[in-house]
Motif scaffolding. Structure first.
Motif, PDB file in Angstrom:
ATOM      1  N   ALA B  22       1.359   1.369   2.445  1.00  0.00           N
ATOM      2  CA  ALA B  22       1.640   0.854   3.824  1.00  0.00           C
ATOM      3  C   ALA B  22       0.966  -0.028   4.644  1.00  0.00           C
ATOM      4  CB  ALA B  22       1.086   1.826   4.603  1.00  0.00           C
ATOM      5  N   LEU B  24      -0.139  -3.460   2.451  1.00  0.00           N
ATOM      6  CA  LEU B  24       0.719  -4.046   2.093  1.00  0.00           C
ATOM      7  C   LEU B  24       1.404  -4.769   2.759  1.00  0.00           C
ATOM      8  CD1 LEU B  24       0.286  -3.637  -1.947  1.00  0.00           C
ATOM      9  CD2 LEU B  24      -1.180  -5.656  -0.230  1.00  0.00           C
ATOM     10  N   ARG B  25       2.462  -3.176   3.439  1.00  0.00           N
ATOM     11  CA  ARG B  25       3.938  -3.412   4.376  1.00  0.00           C
ATOM     12  C   ARG B  25       3.421  -4.765   5.795  1.00  0.00           C
ATOM     13  NH1 ARG B  25       8.702  -2.147   1.771  1.00  0.00           N
ATOM     14  NH2 ARG B  25       8.803  -0.514   0.593  1.00  0.00           N
ATOM     15  N   LEU B  27       0.667  -6.021   6.411  1.00  0.00           N
ATOM     16  CA  LEU B  27      -0.717  -6.619   5.865  1.00  0.00           C
ATOM     17  C   LEU B  27       1.056  -8.490   5.866  1.00  0.00           C
ATOM     18  CD1 LEU B  27      -3.050  -6.885   3.228  1.00  0.00           C
ATOM     19  CD2 LEU B  27      -3.098  -7.073   5.669  1.00  0.00           C
ATOM     20  N   ALA B  28       2.182  -8.320   5.481  1.00  0.00           N
ATOM     21  CA  ALA B  28       3.333  -8.775   5.185  1.00  0.00           C
ATOM     22  C   ALA B  28       3.726  -9.139   6.529  1.00  0.00           C
ATOM     23  CB  ALA B  28       4.348  -8.358   3.741  1.00  0.00           C
ATOM     24  N   ASN B  29       3.775  -7.908   7.160  1.00  0.00           N
ATOM     25  CA  ASN B  29       4.586  -8.628   8.627  1.00  0.00           C
ATOM     26  C   ASN B  29       3.737  -8.545  10.026  1.00  0.00           C
ATOM     27  OD1 ASN B  29       7.035  -7.538   7.121  1.00  0.00           O
ATOM     28  ND2 ASN B  29       6.678  -5.981   6.829  1.00  0.00           N
ATOM     29  N   ARG B  30       2.481  -9.321   9.389  1.00  0.00           N
ATOM     30  CA  ARG B  30       1.874  -9.605  10.933  1.00  0.00           C
ATOM     31  C   ARG B  30       1.475 -11.584  10.908  1.00  0.00           C
ATOM     32  NH1 ARG B  30      -0.118  -5.435  15.151  1.00  0.00           N
ATOM     33  NH2 ARG B  30      -1.214  -7.291  15.113  1.00  0.00           N
ATOM     34  N   THR B  31       1.064 -11.381  11.939  1.00  0.00           N
ATOM     35  CA  THR B  31       0.206 -12.482  11.613  1.00  0.00           C
ATOM     36  C   THR B  31      -0.787 -12.799  12.076  1.00  0.00           C
ATOM     37  OG1 THR B  31       0.798 -13.388  14.624  1.00  0.00           O
ATOM     38  CG2 THR B  31       2.137 -14.004  13.442  1.00  0.00           C
ATOM     39  N   CYS B  33      -4.080 -10.337  11.006  1.00  0.00           N
ATOM     40  CA  CYS B  33      -4.204  -9.466   9.666  1.00  0.00           C
ATOM     41  C   CYS B  33      -6.564  -8.888   9.557  1.00  0.00           C
ATOM     42  CB  CYS B  33      -3.623  -9.318   8.617  1.00  0.00           C
ATOM     43  SG  CYS B  33      -1.947  -9.685   7.956  1.00  0.00           S
ATOM     44  N   CYS B  74      -5.624 -10.727   4.176  1.00  0.00           N
ATOM     45  CA  CYS B  74      -4.303 -11.289   3.431  1.00  0.00           C
ATOM     46  C   CYS B  74      -4.010 -10.761   2.283  1.00  0.00           C
ATOM     47  CB  CYS B  74      -4.471 -12.994   2.876  1.00  0.00           C
ATOM     48  SG  CYS B  74      -4.720 -13.913   4.532  1.00  0.00           S
ATOM     49  N   ILE B  75      -2.339 -10.904   1.521  1.00  0.00           N
ATOM     50  CA  ILE B  75      -1.858 -10.833   0.517  1.00  0.00           C
ATOM     51  C   ILE B  75      -2.752 -11.728  -0.601  1.00  0.00           C
ATOM     52  CG2 ILE B  75       0.364 -10.731  -0.728  1.00  0.00           C
ATOM     53  CD1 ILE B  75       1.252  -8.992   1.227  1.00  0.00           C
TER      54      ILE B  75
END
Lengths: 103, 103
Positions: B22, B24-25, B27-31, B33, B74-75
């Motif tokens: 959750a 990681l998902r 992190l990928a979808n927010r500006t 983090c 960040c990823i």
DNA sequence: AATATTGTTCGCAAATATACGAACAATATT
DNA sequence: AATATTGTTCGTATATTTGCGAACAATATT
């Protein structure tokens, strides 16, 4: 979505041990996959091998078939493809899209 | 080969918990983090969130940056792509080739 | 029927993982 | 300088994982 997260985590957890990765690779590259073949390949006790196989089976990644007195193990193709898709989608989804938080 | 097995297992282990998937998902979808954003999203104590982030960081899947007094996560794109490739190759390699043990 | 072969299960020990509150550290704000 | 904000680290409790030998179960072989 939450469902997917749990399913991915379940698969990932099963993949989270070097021995289990080795077992899966082995299963993919042999014509005979009896327990004994797997056991011979690994430097660990048979009780431990059996346990790792059980975890892979519980996760749905492999399946066992009795050919008495031996037991033959195989990758569960159907679930394997499910896992493959889930991971592929996950790695794409989380790949730092534009507008994401990555620089 | 053995090297690869250990690396895959390490990544997989880090992915082996629903909360971390959750994260990681998210992190990928927010500006933005920041830790607080992640914490707000999850129903668990901040100490626990911090711990999960540490594991993802230790596995190399994310990275943290201090923007005092906040911390931005960040990823880790480089390692992310490594993981993506390793899993893709693994799922292909183990896909019950002809001559393998699958029916 | 007795014995051998093949794996699983049981019981145990040690190590890791998960989760939390409280204490702490570091900077920002007043 | 005192206080507030933001996260990390510490200590602790509980649960899960890992690994093993020994006992067991089921069929095969003699």
């Amino acid at each position: 979505m939450n469902e997917n997260n749990e399913q991915i985590a379940r698969f990932a957890k099963a993949l989270g041990h070097p021995t289990r990765i080795a077992i899966l690779r082995f299963l993919a590259n042999r014509t005979t996959c009896y327990f004994g073949d797997i056991f011979d390949e690994l430097p660990i006790a048979k009780a431990t091998v059996s346990q790792h196989l059980k975890e892979l089976k519980d996760a749905g990644l492999i399946q066992g078939e009795i050919e008495a007195p031996k037991v033959k193990y195989c990758i569960n193709r159907e679930n394997w493809n499910v896992a493959k898709s889930l991971f592929a989608e996950f790695f794409d989804d989380c790949a730092c899209k534009k507008g994401g938080c990555c620089k």
